[in-house]
Design a protein around this motif. Sequence first.
Motif, PDB file in Angstrom:
ATOM      1  N   LEU A   1      20.743 -79.382  18.769  1.00  0.00           N
ATOM      2  CA  LEU A   1      20.969 -80.814  18.942  1.00  0.00           C
ATOM      3  C   LEU A   1      22.285 -81.218  18.281  1.00  0.00           C
TER       4      LEU A   1
ATOM      5  N   GLU B   1      20.420 -81.854  26.602  1.00  0.00           N
ATOM      6  CA  GLU B   1      20.486 -82.596  25.339  1.00  0.00           C
ATOM      7  C   GLU B   1      19.310 -83.560  25.215  1.00  0.00           C
ATOM      8  N   GLN B   2      18.957 -84.211  26.320  1.00  0.00           N
ATOM      9  CA  GLN B   2      17.825 -85.129  26.292  1.00  0.00           C
ATOM     10  C   GLN B   2      16.521 -84.381  26.046  1.00  0.00           C
ATOM     11  N   GLN B   3      16.368 -83.236  26.721  1.00  0.00           N
ATOM     12  CA  GLN B   3      15.144 -82.456  26.554  1.00  0.00           C
ATOM     13  C   GLN B   3      15.036 -81.880  25.142  1.00  0.00           C
ATOM     14  N   ILE B   4      16.150 -81.391  24.617  1.00  0.00           N
ATOM     15  CA  ILE B   4      16.120 -80.795  23.280  1.00  0.00           C
ATOM     16  C   ILE B   4      15.835 -81.861  22.232  1.00  0.00           C
ATOM     17  N   SER B   5      16.270 -83.091  22.497  1.00  0.00           N
ATOM     18  CA  SER B   5      15.972 -84.193  21.584  1.00  0.00           C
ATOM     19  C   SER B   5      14.474 -84.491  21.570  1.00  0.00           C
ATOM     20  N   ASN B   6      13.858 -84.483  22.757  1.00  0.00           N
ATOM     21  CA  ASN B   6      12.413 -84.732  22.834  1.00  0.00           C
ATOM     22  C   ASN B   6      11.621 -83.621  22.141  1.00  0.00           C
TER      23      ASN B   6
ATOM     24  N   HIS C   1      17.036 -78.258  16.033  1.00  0.00           N
ATOM     25  CA  HIS C   1      17.930 -79.220  15.388  1.00  0.00           C
ATOM     26  C   HIS C   1      19.371 -78.707  15.401  1.00  0.00           C
TER      27      HIS C   1
ATOM     28  N   SER D   1      12.666 -81.643  19.812  1.00  0.00           N
ATOM     29  CA  SER D   1      12.923 -81.705  18.378  1.00  0.00           C
ATOM     30  C   SER D   1      12.027 -82.737  17.704  1.00  0.00           C
ATOM     31  N   GLN D   2      11.830 -83.868  18.355  1.00  0.00           N
ATOM     32  CA  GLN D   2      10.943 -84.889  17.797  1.00  0.00           C
ATOM     33  C   GLN D   2       9.502 -84.389  17.728  1.00  0.00           C
TER      34      GLN D   2
END
Length: 568
Positions: free
Chosen positions: A433, A347-352, A430, A354-355
């Motif tokens: 996420l 989740e942390q990696q996918i958030s990064n 997204h 995605s940004q």
Amino acid sequence: MMGYENQGHEEAHLYATPAEMESLVLTDNDDSSHHQSQPNHHHPLSSSLPFAAQIPTDDDHLLASPSFLTHSQSQSQNPIPNHSSSSSSFKFILEPPSYADAVFRSFDGDHINETNGHDSSSGDLSSSPPSTVEYLSISVSDPQKEQDLANSLVSGGNTYVTYLITTRTNLPDFNGSEFSVRRRFKDVVTLSDRLSESYRGFFIPIRPDKNVVESQVMQKQEFVEQRRVALEKYLRRLAAHPVIRRSDELRSFLEVDGRLPLVRNTDVASRMLDGAVKLPRQLFGESVGGAVDVSEVVQPAKGGRDLLRLFKELKQSVTNDWGGAKPPVVEEDKEFLEKKEKLQDFEQQISNVSQQAESLVKAQQDIGETMGQLGLAFVKLTKFETEEAVYETQRVRAADMKSVATAAVKASRLYRELTAQTVKHLDKLHEYLGAMLAVNQAFSDRSSALLTVQTLLSELSSLHLRIEKLEAASSKIFGGDRARIRKIDELKETVRATEDAKSCAIREYERIKENNKNELERLDKERHDDFFNMLKGFVVNQAGYAEKMASVWDMVAEETIGYAKDGS
């Protein structure tokens, strides 16, 4: 550059009127070295005729909008020049089509349509998948404002929006192949609540937020359209879930016309009030020793109907975190704990990522807009050089500027289309996420069920200890203590009720564990397939559009190769 003596005349034409600018139309030369191979007096710009020639259409329709194709066809049928056709063509150069107007053709041959929540080859609900493949296609359309006559004291005082939900399916669980119902957002909330209660442990897609403040700030029509799109995505994700798609709740929501047959949840305030009314009876023994209702242990205590249970589970949670004693039962599935930890990292990696994807889209959009502005600037410069040309070298230079302007406009269009393709493919980041919210909710169901089991086991241990103390005290009195014996009987009745609740809670916990296991396996498989298709589509389109852009500038390089020869 022109001589100083012509500077004032140049400045007089730098700010041409819109009518003059729109009368200018650019063109590519069919022969890239035309102005070199032909004598200077045969150069197109040396003609006394007005400078009006069109940009040729590329063999790929990506570079031409429908309006431009129509203009090209009309000119080929009617070669007589006219001011209106030139104006429309020049306006086409100055104002490239928006993302909504552009015609996209993905290099990976992928076309978006949501059937069973996944992409398919057609975007039209009227063309269904083959009958041998099970499908559930849902579309949301036609928002309509209606009067809330039931809850309005004044006629026309309260209004709400309903949406037409159309379903096409060949699933045997439904009573037809195509049907439509009208639903309001409140019905979607009810559906979501029912699914959350009935399918604990599943990765149930999160419904759209209510966004009361946003609905007041945004324009009404814009908000309604955004909600329509969000509801359609939500329902399609439910349809893609292998278990939820066959649920009675979803079937009733999609199929039963009129009032939604699902029972709505009581609001939190009412549940808390019911719990407060029941609490004194539980504390003073009017109920069976404050035992947990068997029918309620399958739901989390945070619902508020049983405040005593809520307090007990809160105490158990504090004891687990801060107490020295080990809980009576703990999470022992090491494989699950490892996957849970990995998903938290994911989740942390996918958030990064995605940004960074958002930054990439913004950068591509900025490049496309800047390239378009560059093309516009060269269009104006070409017009100026053409009208003020005195020497043949100026006319040649104007022709080269026209080639650069044409290439810049084409590159701007390609960047726009590339940006749209990038958004289409990287939007999967997204989606995942958002899916992690459903995963965390399913894990929360598991933790809540485990806490209920721990609380009931601790309660049973406490009850047995109280019974032992009462029996020991009663045995010291000859003939027994009737009051203590009566209390012992009440506690034993409470123990039996608590044992039943514990057995039910353990079954619910095991059911949630099994649901988590199946969902994790499904997530791993879908993530592999989705990410493979996402990366494939992203890379293929990046490479394809880069090749097209390179070919555009290669053509300009060939047309201006004379400068390199002159320099050598």
